[in-house]
Design an enzyme around this catalytic site. Structure first.
Site, PDB file in Angstrom:
ATOM      1  N   ASN A 171      18.449 -15.683 -11.510  1.00  0.00           N
ATOM      2  CA  ASN A 171      19.588 -14.944 -10.962  1.00  0.00           C
ATOM      3  C   ASN A 171      19.716 -15.268  -9.484  1.00  0.00           C
ATOM      4  OD1 ASN A 171      21.607 -12.517 -11.234  1.00  0.00           O
ATOM      5  ND2 ASN A 171      20.444 -12.116  -9.366  1.00  0.00           N
ATOM      6  N   ARG A 176      21.712  -7.360   1.217  1.00  0.00           N
ATOM      7  CA  ARG A 176      21.347  -7.147   2.618  1.00  0.00           C
ATOM      8  C   ARG A 176      19.836  -6.986   2.731  1.00  0.00           C
ATOM      9  NH1 ARG A 176      19.862  -2.966   5.184  1.00  0.00           N
ATOM     10  NH2 ARG A 176      20.726  -1.393   3.787  1.00  0.00           N
ATOM     11  N   LEU A 190      22.214  -2.828  -5.523  1.00  0.00           N
ATOM     12  CA  LEU A 190      22.657  -1.862  -6.523  1.00  0.00           C
ATOM     13  C   LEU A 190      21.803  -2.008  -7.781  1.00  0.00           C
ATOM     14  CD1 LEU A 190      26.526  -2.293  -6.128  1.00  0.00           C
ATOM     15  CD2 LEU A 190      25.110  -0.463  -5.209  1.00  0.00           C
ATOM     16  N   ARG A 193      22.350  -4.873 -10.471  1.00  0.00           N
ATOM     17  CA  ARG A 193      22.262  -6.285 -10.128  1.00  0.00           C
ATOM     18  C   ARG A 193      21.119  -6.968 -10.879  1.00  0.00           C
ATOM     19  NH1 ARG A 193      27.296  -6.549  -8.744  1.00  0.00           N
ATOM     20  NH2 ARG A 193      27.812  -5.734  -6.691  1.00  0.00           N
ATOM     21  N   GLY A 194      21.265  -8.303 -11.015  1.00  0.00           N
ATOM     22  CA  GLY A 194      20.293  -9.070 -11.780  1.00  0.00           C
ATOM     23  C   GLY A 194      18.890  -8.991 -11.227  1.00  0.00           C
ATOM     24  N   GLU A 235      24.116 -19.178 -12.157  1.00  0.00           N
ATOM     25  CA  GLU A 235      24.989 -19.332 -10.986  1.00  0.00           C
ATOM     26  C   GLU A 235      25.038 -20.786 -10.528  1.00  0.00           C
ATOM     27  OE1 GLU A 235      24.002 -14.984 -10.985  1.00  0.00           O
ATOM     28  OE2 GLU A 235      22.847 -16.818 -11.280  1.00  0.00           O
ATOM     29  N   ASP A 284      27.868  -0.579   6.317  1.00  0.00           N
ATOM     30  CA  ASP A 284      28.140  -1.229   5.037  1.00  0.00           C
ATOM     31  C   ASP A 284      29.634  -1.435   4.831  1.00  0.00           C
ATOM     32  OD1 ASP A 284      29.356   1.058   3.741  1.00  0.00           O
ATOM     33  OD2 ASP A 284      27.372   1.897   3.440  1.00  0.00           O
TER      34      ASP A 284
END
Length: 503
Positions: A171, A176, A190, A193-194, A235, A284
């Site tokens: 992945n 950040r 988050l 996420r992978g 990706e 953010d």
């Protein structure tokens, strides 16, 4: 064709879209303040060549306009990105072709996949200098502190590469990172996420998670990492499809991961499950300071490699316009064909920058039956992973330009009865950085049906929309110069003439 950061910066300079700053500047607040002023006005990319306390130059605002994002994708206009989106749509959810033309298109797309296979490089530029052990010192990197309330300096535009401990699928994400010491950083991400899935699996197996951070990569790779993909899709493969050729990868020195061979810097380390530190507060994308997180996963770095005379590429988040917002506008075009494949009635959609890139979506549909607008909104929320965090979805008719806020607002005000056309879905998983929700990570969504109503949505006959007489319109177009008005460019509209205050 730019295949690394240096090539792209040269391209920008040749096009008059790069300024070199030789004056001494401070990475503590000053660089961000300079860059932010240019971001607000659509100004050029910046290369700071004399950075206080650092021996490396800093590049920022590289993708600060949609035009420069298109150039990073080897395209000239945003509309061209939809052609790429059509190719990706064929691969996102392959379907058996029903026509010869569809079979040909699928065949071309699959051939492009073959060409996009990553290539390995034995003597990669990113490993021209190798630092291990006591030589590792993250404080020597010209990391920015962006806002006065930030807890520390951050990395915001690095590709984080991790590998699933079970199936070994890689992945690549952009998260950040906050500096904690010479050898450690915390990460903010988050839960969907992978990399977070990989860390959970590593924890279940009682293993450390290996991590590599690639800094200063071909901007096209950043776009590929920001594209939402099926869980098992690489990706690197998508980046190869973007660029029309395989990404050159290099095996890391100390971890079993591969990174872009032309990266300016590579940081290699591990995360021990359960080892955390205080992360934040930090500015953010919502335009506020994200709260401090006492459970920020801690990355321990034990190796840094870099090119000779490396360039540090960075960006920063905040209230738009920022570089992440420009990238989102370009991705919007790429998503469109993928979205149409899953929700066929959608003609177009737009994620306005002021909606924080994904908090507000405007969809136009080819409406043919009652309740279709609500169906389209519900389908949108589940079409791609990041759309689950979209707070407001406005659905308009196909003749409305979703990128013209005047037309969208007119549709809402003239076609919406709030009691009938607004629906709310409570208690959905949500972005924990959104302070508007009553509880962190849990919020509501609103759908607005701003389409023309048909029976039985309304029993009232709908008024006929005002339109000019077509013959008169043609006459006026032919005689425009005769009126002495040929010097007026009606396509250039100043919004401030209509009561707005946009500086």
């Amino acid at each position: 064709m730019a295949r690394d950061l240096r090539g792209f910066l040269n391209q920008l300079e040749q096009r008059g879209q790069l300024r070199r700053i030789t004056a001494l500047v401070d990475p503590e607040l000053e660089i961000a303040e300079i860059a932010n002023r240019l971001l607000q006005s659509g100004g050029p990319a910046l290369l700071f060549e004399n950075v206080k306390g650092a021996e490396y130059p800093v590049a920022v605002n590289v993708m600060g306009t949609v035009q420069r994002v298109c150039w990073a994708m080897n395209m000239e206009q945003p509309e061209e990105l939809e052609a790429l989106g059509k190719k990706l749509a064929l691969l996102y959810q392959p379907r058996p072709p029903k026509k010869i033309s569809q079979a040909v298109d699928l065949g071309k797309a699959l051939f492009d996949v073959v060409k996009a296979k990553p290539q390995r490089e034995l003597l990669p530029p990113c490993q021209q200098v190798v630092l291990k052990g006591d030589e590792v010192d993250l404080t020597k990197l010209p990391l920015l502190r962006v806002y006065p309330g930030d807890a520390g300096k951050v990395i915001t535009l690095g590709l984080m590469i991790t590998k699933d401990p079970e199936n070994k699928i890689v992945n690549v994400g952009v998260y950040r990172l906050q500096l904690q010491s010479k050898t450690t950083m915390t990460v903010q991400w988050l839960s969907v996420r992978g990399a977070t899935r990989h860390l959970r699996k590593a924890a279940e197996r009682g293993e450390k998670l290996e991590v590599a951070i690639a800094l200063g990569v071909d901007p096209m790779l950043v776009m590929a990492a920001a594209t939402p993909l099926p869980i098992d899709m690489s990706e690197w493969l998508f980046a190869g499809l973007y660029g029309g050729g395989g990404v050159h990868l290099a095996k890391c020195k100390t971890v079993d991961l591969e990174v872009p061979a032309d990266s300016e810097f590579v940081l290699e380390g591990t995360i021990t499950p359960g080892e955390v530190a205080m992360d934040g507060p930090a500015g953010d994308h919502m335009g506020y300071y994200g709260p401090a997180n006492p459970n920020g996963p801690l990355i321990r770095f034990h190796c840094i490699t870099h090119r000779k005379n490396p360039i540090y590429l960075t960006a920063f988040s905040g209230r738009p316009p920022k570089e992440d917002a420009m990238m989102a506008l370009a991705l919007n075009r790429i998503y469109t064909p993928i979205l149409r494949q899953q929700v066929p009635e959608i003609v177009d959609f737009f994620l306005p920058m002021e909606g924080l890139s994904y908090k507000v979506a405007v969809l136009s549909i080819d409406k043919s039956y009652p309740g279709q607008a609500r169906r389209a909104a519900l389908a949108f929320w589940s079409a791609l992973p990041q759309f689950s965090y979209t707070k407001f979805v406005v659905v308009v008719d196909k003749d409305i330009n979703v990128r013209d806020p005047r037309q969208v607002v007119w549709s809402i005000t003239s076609k919406v009865d709030p009691a009938r056309d607004v629906f709310i879905l409570p208690d959905n998983p949500f972005d924990s950085l959104d302070f508007a929700t009553e509880r962190p990570g849990l919020g509501s969504k609103m759908g607005i049906d701003a389409t023309t109503k048909i029976y039985p949505e309304s029993d009232r006959p709908w008024g006929k929309q005002l339109e000019p007489d077509p013959d008169t319109a043609d006459l006026v177009s032919r005689r425009w110069a005769e009126y002495g008005l040929a010097d007026l460019n009606l396509d250039e509209v100043d919004p401030n003439l209509f009561g707005y205050d946009m500086k």
